[in-house]
Write a protein that holds these residues in place. Structure first.
Motif, PDB file in Angstrom:
ATOM      1  N   ILE A 128     -20.858 -18.167   2.601  1.00  0.00           N
ATOM      2  CA  ILE A 128     -20.584 -17.228   1.506  1.00  0.00           C
ATOM      3  C   ILE A 128     -19.947 -15.931   2.031  1.00  0.00           C
ATOM      4  CG2 ILE A 128     -22.947 -16.240   1.510  1.00  0.00           C
ATOM      5  CD1 ILE A 128     -20.697 -16.694  -1.586  1.00  0.00           C
ATOM      6  N   ILE A 183     -25.352 -21.726  -6.745  1.00  0.00           N
ATOM      7  CA  ILE A 183     -26.342 -21.818  -5.670  1.00  0.00           C
ATOM      8  C   ILE A 183     -27.313 -22.950  -5.967  1.00  0.00           C
ATOM      9  CG2 ILE A 183     -26.091 -19.440  -4.860  1.00  0.00           C
ATOM     10  CD1 ILE A 183     -28.664 -18.720  -6.311  1.00  0.00           C
ATOM     11  N   PHE A 194     -28.291 -13.537  -3.419  1.00  0.00           N
ATOM     12  CA  PHE A 194     -26.864 -13.712  -3.721  1.00  0.00           C
ATOM     13  C   PHE A 194     -26.371 -12.628  -4.685  1.00  0.00           C
ATOM     14  CE2 PHE A 194     -27.438 -17.563  -1.466  1.00  0.00           C
ATOM     15  CZ  PHE A 194     -26.188 -18.008  -1.085  1.00  0.00           C
TER      16      PHE A 194
END
Length: 451
Positions: free
Chosen positions: A260, A300, A350
């Motif tokens: 990521i 995710i 995230f």
């Protein structure tokens, strides 16, 4: 069928009317028909034919026979009130040899699947790559060969041009950390390669391919929603000793940050995992710019947490996992800890990246030993799992984190990679001898939840 199983204290309305609900599958795990209508061999077809690679010697040759039974299975999706269906395109159905001549029978097949979804009021979400690299490309180096970026662009272009008039939501790639780590470092997944000499170039070429694929989708389909998906596990140290804490940071960098961060323009987490300095060898001019893309959403995929301790004997990261079965915690059939808070923690993690506009949970679910009795599968543990994880998703949403969708893994029991047909993740039970489908209590629960 009693689908109330427990007092849920949770309902669909609490998530808001724009929250996206769905179910996810992958081509290799469900389609079967592995040599039909011009399909070529994938690395998984070859890997699973090798002795001792897959539990019980299982092969994806027939799987759930979704190739022939897609209409009946999409009917079941509709029956269960599931509005969004995430599936992947088999690279070797489109390009039997990975590149070259397009197999029109493969294009026609996915056109039928997409069209039937739309007829049934189910929105198709397409994952372009879900681990089934053509064996012909593996023989040319696979993900270790930088040419894979161009091969992948060719595949992406055909998918975008063939299906983009009807598919509005795209995921470029599924869980690169898993297919590079398990397939090119540990050797426990296809193609079975090991060591840093395979792992490092595979990492870099996968990131370049994700970005190249996304840029191409944006160019061809400017109005599409473009995302990609990452596996993630909540990592905690075994103790408050500095060595354990540092070990957990290294594992977190490898498991949760490796892919990521470069895509967001932050580079690889080299400071926390110094062995990643070896990636420099595979850089070419312009790569920094070609590693990042502004995605519309990030998917995710979380199932569990891992506890990590310092380990002098583990090469490269000096860390090892404390197995869940040795910790006296509730387990799934994959020997993964049932730890609902993990999904909350990963949404939080995230969401801390300001570059991410929108988060979806694109996989979450559990394998339990399911049996059909009197025509029913009472999988109360799975229902409880889904409810408790969803409570944590709702908690994150209520705290203002930008999570806006949830897809259950998975629709039907399937071929679960190296574990074969043993772990059953489905909302629908499959008898692999007869292909008979039986909706489980969890399927009925989800249908009621979504009604």
């Amino acid at each position: 069928m009693d689908s109330t199983v427990l007092d849920t204290h949770i309902n669909k309305q609490l998530f808001g009317k724009d929250f996206i609900w769905g179910v996810s599958v992958a081509a290799l795990q469900i389609e079967g028909a592995c040599a039909d209508d011009g399909k070529g061999e994938s690395v998984w077809d070859v890997f699973s034919a090798k002795k001792g690679k897959i539990l019980n010697g299982d092969k994806p040759t027939i799987a759930c026979d979704f190739y022939n039974q897609y209409e009946a299975d999409i009917d079941l999706i509709s029956q269960l009130n599931i509005p969004n269906f995430r599936f992947s395109i088999s690279w070797t159905r489109i390009f039997p040899d990975g590149t070259g001549t397009v197999n029109q029978a493969g294009i026609a097949y996915y056109n039928r699947v997409i069209d039937y979804c739309l007829v049934k009021g189910v929105e198709p979400w397409v994952t372009i790559y879900h681990w089934d690299l053509p064996q012909a490309l593996e023989l040319r180096g696979g993900w270790v060969n930088r040419e894979v970026v161009e091969w992948f662009k060719g595949f992406t272009r055909v998918c975008a041009e063939a299906f983009g008039d009807r598919v509005k939501n795209w995921m470029v790639m599924n869980e690169p950390a898993v297919f590079t780590g398990a397939g090119y470092f540990l050797g426990i997944h296809a193609p079975g390669r090991t060591g840093l000499k395979n792992f490092l170039p595979a990492i870099h070429h996968a990131v370049l391919s994700i970005v190249a694929g996304a840029k191409l989708l944006r160019e061809i389909l400017p109005d599409a929603q473009i995302g990609t998906t990452f596996s993630c596990s909540y990592i905690e140290p075994y103790s408050d000793k500095p060595k354990d804490i540092k070990a957990a940071v290294r594992v977190d960098a490898l498991v949760n940050r490796l892919f990521i961060e470069p895509i967001l323009g932050l580079g690889y987490p080299v400071e926390d995992v110094p062995v990643l300095k070896g990636l420099e060898k595979y850089y070419q001019p312009g790569d920094d710019e070609n590693l990042k893309f502004d995605f519309d959403f990030i998917g995710i995929q979380n199932y569990t947490r891992e506890i990590v301790k310092y380990s002098f004997f583990t090469p490269y990261i000096s860390a090892s996992l404390v197995k869940a079965e040795n910790r006296g915690v509730p387990l799934t059939d994959m020997k993964w800890e049932v730890y609902p808070e993990s999904i909350y923690q990963m949404i939080k993690k995230f969401s801390s990246y300001p570059q991410i506009k929108n988060l979806y949970i694109t996989e979450n679910g559990a394998a339990f030993p399911d049996n059909v009795a009197d025509g029913q599968v009472n999988d109360h543990k799975r229902v409880a799992y889904l409810q408790t994880y969803l409570q944590q998703v709702l908690k994150a949403k209520n705290e203002g984190y930008n999570v806006n969708g949830y897809f259950v893994w998975t629709l039907t029991d399937n071929f679960e990679w190296a574990e074969g047909y043993h772990p059953r993740f489905g909302l629908i039970h499959v008898d692999f001898e007869t292909q008979k489908r039986t909706i489980k209590s969890s399927g009925y629960w989800y249908a009621d939840f979504l009604k």
